[in-house]
Design a protein around this motif. Sequence first.
Motif, PDB file in Angstrom:
ATOM      1  N   PRO A 160       0.870  -1.196  -0.010  1.00 16.94           N
ATOM      2  CA  PRO A 160      -0.043  -0.092  -0.032  1.00 16.94           C
ATOM      3  C   PRO A 160       0.899   1.293   0.107  1.00 16.94           C
ATOM      4  N   ALA A 161       0.228   2.361  -0.407  1.00 16.28           N
ATOM      5  CA  ALA A 161       1.129   3.546  -0.662  1.00 16.28           C
ATOM      6  C   ALA A 161       1.462   4.157   0.943  1.00 16.28           C
ATOM      7  N   GLU A 162       0.732   3.771   1.946  1.00 20.40           N
ATOM      8  CA  GLU A 162       1.195   4.305   3.126  1.00 20.40           C
ATOM      9  C   GLU A 162       2.425   3.694   3.557  1.00 20.40           C
ATOM     10  N   GLU A 163       2.637   2.277   3.439  1.00 21.01           N
ATOM     11  CA  GLU A 163       3.754   1.554   3.692  1.00 21.01           C
ATOM     12  C   GLU A 163       4.790   1.857   2.810  1.00 21.01           C
ATOM     13  N   ALA A 164       4.726   2.213   1.619  1.00 18.15           N
ATOM     14  CA  ALA A 164       5.861   2.641   0.525  1.00 18.15           C
ATOM     15  C   ALA A 164       6.315   3.830   1.065  1.00 18.15           C
ATOM     16  N   TYR A 165       5.243   4.849   1.579  1.00 18.79           N
ATOM     17  CA  TYR A 165       5.730   6.347   2.325  1.00 18.79           C
ATOM     18  C   TYR A 165       6.450   5.925   3.613  1.00 18.79           C
ATOM     19  N   ARG A 166       6.349   4.977   4.274  1.00 17.51           N
ATOM     20  CA  ARG A 166       6.669   4.676   5.401  1.00 17.51           C
ATOM     21  C   ARG A 166       8.041   4.209   5.349  1.00 17.51           C
ATOM     22  N   LEU A 167       8.270   3.531   4.351  1.00 18.75           N
ATOM     23  CA  LEU A 167       9.827   2.884   3.877  1.00 18.75           C
ATOM     24  C   LEU A 167      10.573   4.084   2.967  1.00 18.75           C
ATOM     25  N   GLY A 168       9.892   5.155   2.737  1.00 16.53           N
ATOM     26  CA  GLY A 168      10.755   6.185   2.014  1.00 16.53           C
ATOM     27  C   GLY A 168      10.684   6.064   0.608  1.00 16.53           C
ATOM     28  N   ALA A 169       9.934   5.120  -0.189  1.00 16.35           N
ATOM     29  CA  ALA A 169       9.788   5.349  -1.577  1.00 16.35           C
ATOM     30  C   ALA A 169       8.873   6.218  -2.117  1.00 16.35           C
ATOM     31  N   VAL A 170       7.896   6.811  -1.310  1.00 15.88           N
ATOM     32  CA  VAL A 170       6.946   7.755  -1.729  1.00 15.88           C
ATOM     33  C   VAL A 170       7.218   9.193  -1.265  1.00 15.88           C
ATOM     34  N   GLU A 171       7.271  10.288  -1.803  1.00 12.80           N
ATOM     35  CA  GLU A 171       7.456  11.412  -1.057  1.00 12.80           C
ATOM     36  C   GLU A 171       6.292  11.887  -0.374  1.00 12.80           C
ATOM     37  N   LYS A 172       5.151  11.705  -0.876  1.00 16.84           N
ATOM     38  CA  LYS A 172       3.833  12.187   0.011  1.00 16.84           C
ATOM     39  C   LYS A 172       2.810  11.524  -0.545  1.00 16.84           C
ATOM     40  N   VAL A 173       1.786  11.027   0.196  1.00 16.41           N
ATOM     41  CA  VAL A 173       0.494  10.290   0.055  1.00 16.41           C
ATOM     42  C   VAL A 173      -0.671  11.402   0.220  1.00 16.41           C
ATOM     43  N   VAL A 174      -1.319  11.621  -0.680  1.00 20.17           N
ATOM     44  CA  VAL A 174      -2.307  12.596  -0.675  1.00 20.17           C
ATOM     45  C   VAL A 174      -3.883  12.026  -1.204  1.00 20.17           C
ATOM     46  N   PRO A 175      -4.833  12.467  -0.781  1.00 19.45           N
ATOM     47  CA  PRO A 175      -6.238  12.119  -1.473  1.00 19.45           C
ATOM     48  C   PRO A 175      -6.252  11.863  -2.806  1.00 19.45           C
ATOM     49  N   ARG A 176      -7.139  11.053  -3.336  1.00 15.08           N
ATOM     50  CA  ARG A 176      -7.276  10.671  -4.694  1.00 15.08           C
ATOM     51  C   ARG A 176      -7.783  11.899  -5.511  1.00 15.08           C
ATOM     52  N   ASP A 177      -8.777  12.554  -5.003  1.00 16.17           N
ATOM     53  CA  ASP A 177      -9.009  13.692  -5.613  1.00 16.17           C
ATOM     54  C   ASP A 177      -8.139  15.017  -5.630  1.00 16.17           C
ATOM     55  N   GLU A 178      -7.270  14.975  -4.832  1.00 14.89           N
ATOM     56  CA  GLU A 178      -5.925  15.881  -4.918  1.00 14.89           C
ATOM     57  C   GLU A 178      -4.804  15.548  -5.673  1.00 14.89           C
ATOM     58  N   LEU A 179      -4.650  14.363  -6.184  1.00 12.25           N
ATOM     59  CA  LEU A 179      -3.351  13.912  -6.795  1.00 12.25           C
ATOM     60  C   LEU A 179      -2.836  14.931  -7.746  1.00 12.25           C
ATOM     61  N   GLU A 180      -3.699  15.123  -8.853  1.00 12.28           N
ATOM     62  CA  GLU A 180      -3.248  15.845  -9.757  1.00 12.28           C
ATOM     63  C   GLU A 180      -2.781  17.318  -9.498  1.00 12.28           C
ATOM     64  N   ALA A 181      -3.492  17.898  -8.521  1.00 11.65           N
ATOM     65  CA  ALA A 181      -3.170  19.392  -8.191  1.00 11.65           C
ATOM     66  C   ALA A 181      -1.840  19.084  -7.239  1.00 11.65           C
ATOM     67  N   GLN A 182      -1.929  18.201  -6.192  1.00  5.72           N
ATOM     68  CA  GLN A 182      -0.842  18.459  -5.487  1.00  5.72           C
ATOM     69  C   GLN A 182       0.354  17.838  -6.316  1.00  5.72           C
ATOM     70  N   ALA A 183       0.489  16.966  -7.203  1.00  9.46           N
ATOM     71  CA  ALA A 183       1.623  16.567  -8.324  1.00  9.46           C
ATOM     72  C   ALA A 183       2.124  17.957  -9.034  1.00  9.46           C
ATOM     73  N   ARG A 184       1.260  18.435  -9.770  1.00 10.44           N
ATOM     74  CA  ARG A 184       1.433  19.688 -10.292  1.00 10.44           C
ATOM     75  C   ARG A 184       2.209  20.521  -9.384  1.00 10.44           C
ATOM     76  N   ALA A 185       1.791  21.271  -8.047  1.00 11.46           N
ATOM     77  CA  ALA A 185       2.155  21.868  -7.342  1.00 11.46           C
ATOM     78  C   ALA A 185       3.869  21.437  -6.795  1.00 11.46           C
ATOM     79  N   PHE A 186       3.948  20.159  -6.692  1.00 13.09           N
ATOM     80  CA  PHE A 186       5.237  19.694  -6.406  1.00 13.09           C
ATOM     81  C   PHE A 186       6.132  19.894  -7.562  1.00 13.09           C
ATOM     82  N   CYS A 187       5.634  19.647  -8.965  1.00 14.02           N
ATOM     83  CA  CYS A 187       6.488  19.820 -10.125  1.00 14.02           C
ATOM     84  C   CYS A 187       6.931  21.573 -10.146  1.00 14.02           C
TER      85      CYS A 187
END
Length: 249
Positions: A160-187
């Motif tokens: 799961p994404a939360e486990e991947a985040y805990r192990l350092g693979a994922v920069e952040k986990v966000v609500p599904r409906d915010e994914l595009e906006a949050q990714a664009r903001a990071f980029c």
Amino acid sequence: MGIECQIKDKIAEIVFDVPPVNAFDSHTWMSLPDIITSTARNEDVNCILIRAEGRGFCGGVDIKEMQAHPERITVLNRGNYLTFKAIRDAEIPVVSAVHKFVIGGGIGICGASDTIIAADDAYFSLPEVDRGAMGGASHLSRMLPLHKVRAAFFTGGNIPAEEAYRLGAVEKVVPRDELEAQARAFCAIIAAKSRKALVIAKEALNGLEPRDVDRGYRWEQGFTLEMYMHEDSQKSRDEFVETGRAAKF
């Protein structure tokens, strides 16, 4: 539908839209390297965002194609290898924004990327053992610790994404409906920086890695070919296509 690329504010979005599950055939995999490389060389682009429409980020390879045309495995292997290498070798940072399933080749895309932003419904999986194939562990090993990779590979289980985040693979986990906006903001944070600085930083960071992920993946692909030549491989694909389940041995 297909693979589209759009550029805005120095961010290039490469968008997957290949129904029903963004599982790509050999032709599609072979088309991706040129798209990624040419986009990265565009002087008007400082960051690449890879995301997807539809039910999930990427279902990997088109198992139905491999079931019907196992002889295409060498073309598929090359398309996978060149795609992942193009992402890692891209002159500028590559961010993957993932939702729901990230399977097989989707792992390669994420593992080759510089950063991963995940929706809270995302999960990562390498079901190759149950599909009569090999491959993917080299890139998953860029994301996760060795024993977690082996457990996931041998069982074909989900991370799961939360486990991947805990192990350092994922920069952040966000609500599904915010994914595009949050990714664009990071980029956007990346895109606002000097392109020259980003190009130099990407080359430096790649050179600092303790292992060659591309060479490791080529090593894996030799075993993929060996597996495809075994009768158990065809049995696994047939069972998956016909029932959606793993074959019994």
